[in-house]
Design a protein around this motif. Structure first.
Motif, PDB file in Angstrom:
ATOM      1  N   SER A  52       0.821  -1.210   0.000  1.00 44.58           N
ATOM      2  CA  SER A  52       0.000   0.000   0.000  1.00 44.58           C
ATOM      3  C   SER A  52       0.854   1.258   0.000  1.00 44.58           C
ATOM      4  CB  SER A  52      -0.932   0.017   1.222  1.00 44.58           C
ATOM      5  OG  SER A  52      -1.834  -1.061   1.164  1.00 44.58           O
ATOM      6  N   ASN A  53       1.912   1.250   0.770  1.00 44.77           N
ATOM      7  CA  ASN A  53       2.811   2.402   0.788  1.00 44.77           C
ATOM      8  C   ASN A  53       3.484   2.593  -0.573  1.00 44.77           C
ATOM      9  OD1 ASN A  53       2.282   3.249   3.433  1.00 44.77           O
ATOM     10  ND2 ASN A  53       3.753   1.798   4.275  1.00 44.77           N
ATOM     11  N   GLY A  54       3.801   1.505  -1.237  1.00 46.53           N
ATOM     12  CA  GLY A  54       4.346   1.581  -2.592  1.00 46.53           C
ATOM     13  C   GLY A  54       3.336   2.185  -3.567  1.00 46.53           C
ATOM     14  N   TRP A  55       2.072   1.803  -3.411  1.00 51.11           N
ATOM     15  CA  TRP A  55       1.029   2.370  -4.266  1.00 51.11           C
ATOM     16  C   TRP A  55       0.901   3.869  -4.040  1.00 51.11           C
ATOM     17  CZ3 TRP A  55      -2.880  -1.780  -2.378  1.00 51.11           C
ATOM     18  CH2 TRP A  55      -2.630  -2.990  -3.022  1.00 51.11           C
ATOM     19  N   LEU A  56       0.952   4.276  -2.778  1.00 53.12           N
ATOM     20  CA  LEU A  56       0.840   5.705  -2.472  1.00 53.12           C
ATOM     21  C   LEU A  56       2.004   6.484  -3.095  1.00 53.12           C
ATOM     22  CD1 LEU A  56      -0.427   5.605   1.218  1.00 53.12           C
ATOM     23  CD2 LEU A  56      -1.734   6.259  -0.820  1.00 53.12           C
ATOM     24  N   ARG A  57       3.201   5.908  -3.067  1.00 56.88           N
ATOM     25  CA  ARG A  57       4.345   6.558  -3.712  1.00 56.88           C
ATOM     26  C   ARG A  57       4.137   6.653  -5.224  1.00 56.88           C
ATOM     27  NH1 ARG A  57       6.966   3.581   0.124  1.00 56.88           N
ATOM     28  NH2 ARG A  57       7.485   1.896  -1.301  1.00 56.88           N
ATOM     29  N   ALA A  58       3.655   5.569  -5.819  1.00 59.94           N
ATOM     30  CA  ALA A  58       3.422   5.554  -7.269  1.00 59.94           C
ATOM     31  C   ALA A  58       2.348   6.578  -7.650  1.00 59.94           C
ATOM     32  CB  ALA A  58       3.000   4.155  -7.729  1.00 59.94           C
ATOM     33  N   LEU A  59       1.299   6.669  -6.857  1.00 58.15           N
ATOM     34  CA  LEU A  59       0.246   7.644  -7.128  1.00 58.15           C
ATOM     35  C   LEU A  59       0.772   9.067  -6.983  1.00 58.15           C
ATOM     36  CD1 LEU A  59      -2.749   5.867  -5.373  1.00 58.15           C
ATOM     37  CD2 LEU A  59      -2.422   6.170  -7.847  1.00 58.15           C
ATOM     38  N   ASN A  60       1.631   9.289  -6.009  1.00 56.98           N
ATOM     39  CA  ASN A  60       2.230  10.610  -5.838  1.00 56.98           C
ATOM     40  C   ASN A  60       3.105  10.966  -7.046  1.00 56.98           C
ATOM     41  OD1 ASN A  60       2.688  13.007  -4.225  1.00 56.98           O
ATOM     42  ND2 ASN A  60       4.772  12.236  -3.949  1.00 56.98           N
ATOM     43  N   GLU A  61       3.860  10.004  -7.535  1.00 57.94           N
ATOM     44  CA  GLU A  61       4.695  10.235  -8.715  1.00 57.94           C
ATOM     45  C   GLU A  61       3.832  10.551  -9.936  1.00 57.94           C
ATOM     46  OE1 GLU A  61       7.313   6.869  -9.185  1.00 57.94           O
ATOM     47  OE2 GLU A  61       8.184   7.183  -7.201  1.00 57.94           O
ATOM     48  N   LEU A  62       2.698   9.863 -10.071  1.00 58.85           N
ATOM     49  CA  LEU A  62       1.792  10.147 -11.184  1.00 58.85           C
ATOM     50  C   LEU A  62       1.229  11.568 -11.074  1.00 58.85           C
ATOM     51  CD1 LEU A  62      -0.324   6.906 -11.715  1.00 58.85           C
ATOM     52  CD2 LEU A  62       1.386   7.877 -13.228  1.00 58.85           C
ATOM     53  N   ARG A  63       0.879  11.963  -9.870  1.00 56.81           N
ATOM     54  CA  ARG A  63       0.341  13.313  -9.669  1.00 56.81           C
ATOM     55  C   ARG A  63       1.393  14.361 -10.047  1.00 56.81           C
ATOM     56  NH1 ARG A  63      -3.400  16.215  -7.801  1.00 56.81           N
ATOM     57  NH2 ARG A  63      -4.719  14.775  -6.715  1.00 56.81           N
ATOM     58  N   ILE A  64       2.630  14.151  -9.640  1.00 55.55           N
ATOM     59  CA  ILE A  64       3.712  15.083  -9.962  1.00 55.55           C
ATOM     60  C   ILE A  64       3.934  15.132 -11.478  1.00 55.55           C
ATOM     61  CG2 ILE A  64       6.217  15.442  -9.786  1.00 55.55           C
ATOM     62  CD1 ILE A  64       5.945  14.337  -6.866  1.00 55.55           C
ATOM     63  N   GLU A  65       3.972  13.974 -12.119  1.00 58.49           N
ATOM     64  CA  GLU A  65       4.177  13.926 -13.568  1.00 58.49           C
ATOM     65  C   GLU A  65       2.997  14.567 -14.296  1.00 58.49           C
ATOM     66  OE1 GLU A  65       6.209  13.321 -17.070  1.00 58.49           O
ATOM     67  OE2 GLU A  65       6.923  13.186 -15.008  1.00 58.49           O
ATOM     68  N   ASN A  66       1.796  14.351 -13.806  1.00 63.54           N
ATOM     69  CA  ASN A  66       0.612  14.965 -14.408  1.00 63.54           C
ATOM     70  C   ASN A  66       0.699  16.490 -14.312  1.00 63.54           C
ATOM     71  OD1 ASN A  66      -1.883  14.282 -15.750  1.00 63.54           O
ATOM     72  ND2 ASN A  66      -2.958  15.037 -13.950  1.00 63.54           N
ATOM     73  N   THR A  67       1.193  16.992 -13.202  1.00 63.93           N
ATOM     74  CA  THR A  67       1.376  18.437 -13.027  1.00 63.93           C
ATOM     75  C   THR A  67       2.408  18.960 -14.022  1.00 63.93           C
ATOM     76  OG1 THR A  67       0.756  18.310 -10.703  1.00 63.93           O
ATOM     77  CG2 THR A  67       2.031  20.239 -11.378  1.00 63.93           C
TER      78      THR A  67
END
Length: 125
Positions: free
Chosen positions: A16-31
């Motif tokens: 789950s913590n890995g997923w949260l990191r991946a989602l954060n990276e997607l949000r940053i890349e989307n920005t």
């Protein structure tokens, strides 16, 4: 039996913590992609370019919404794990979350490639 449950719980938390990191990276890349779109549209552009840019802008907004929903789902999953409220559904929920996040990453990467190709094909000169 209890040791096995603790091991699975630890594994689920780690995943789950890995997923949260991946989602954060997607949000940053989307920005970053939204910023590139903003830069591209700030120049003198055609109506066709603006229409395509609006399409990508909508996709970026949708990505933000999906990331937010998945972050919520992962955090709810973590809460249930830590509060001992997972009565045999943890494995199913874990598999579902993993598939959803994998699908999001796949779709995001397809959209990113499409967007970058759009930018390249519309470079001046």
């Amino acid at each position: 039996m209890e040791k096995e449950l603790k091991l699975k719980k630890t594994q689920y938390i780690k995943e789950s913590n890995g997923w949260l990191r991946a989602l954060n990276e997607l949000r940053i890349e989307n920005t970053r992609l939204k910023d590139r779109l903003s830069e591209a549209i700030s120049g003198n552009v055609s109506l066709d370019f603006v229409e395509q840019a609006e399409h990508f802008q909508q996709r970026f907004i949708e990505n933000d919404q999906v990331v937010d929903l998945l972050r919520h789902d992962v955090n709810a999953f973590l809460y249930k794990l830590t509060e001992q409220k997972m009565k045999g559904v943890a494995e199913h929920q874990c598999v579902t979350l993993a598939k959803d996040i994998e699908q999001l990453i796949f779709e995001f990467n397809k959209m990113k490639i499409s967007f970058l190709n759009f930018l390249i094909s519309n470079e001046p000169g």
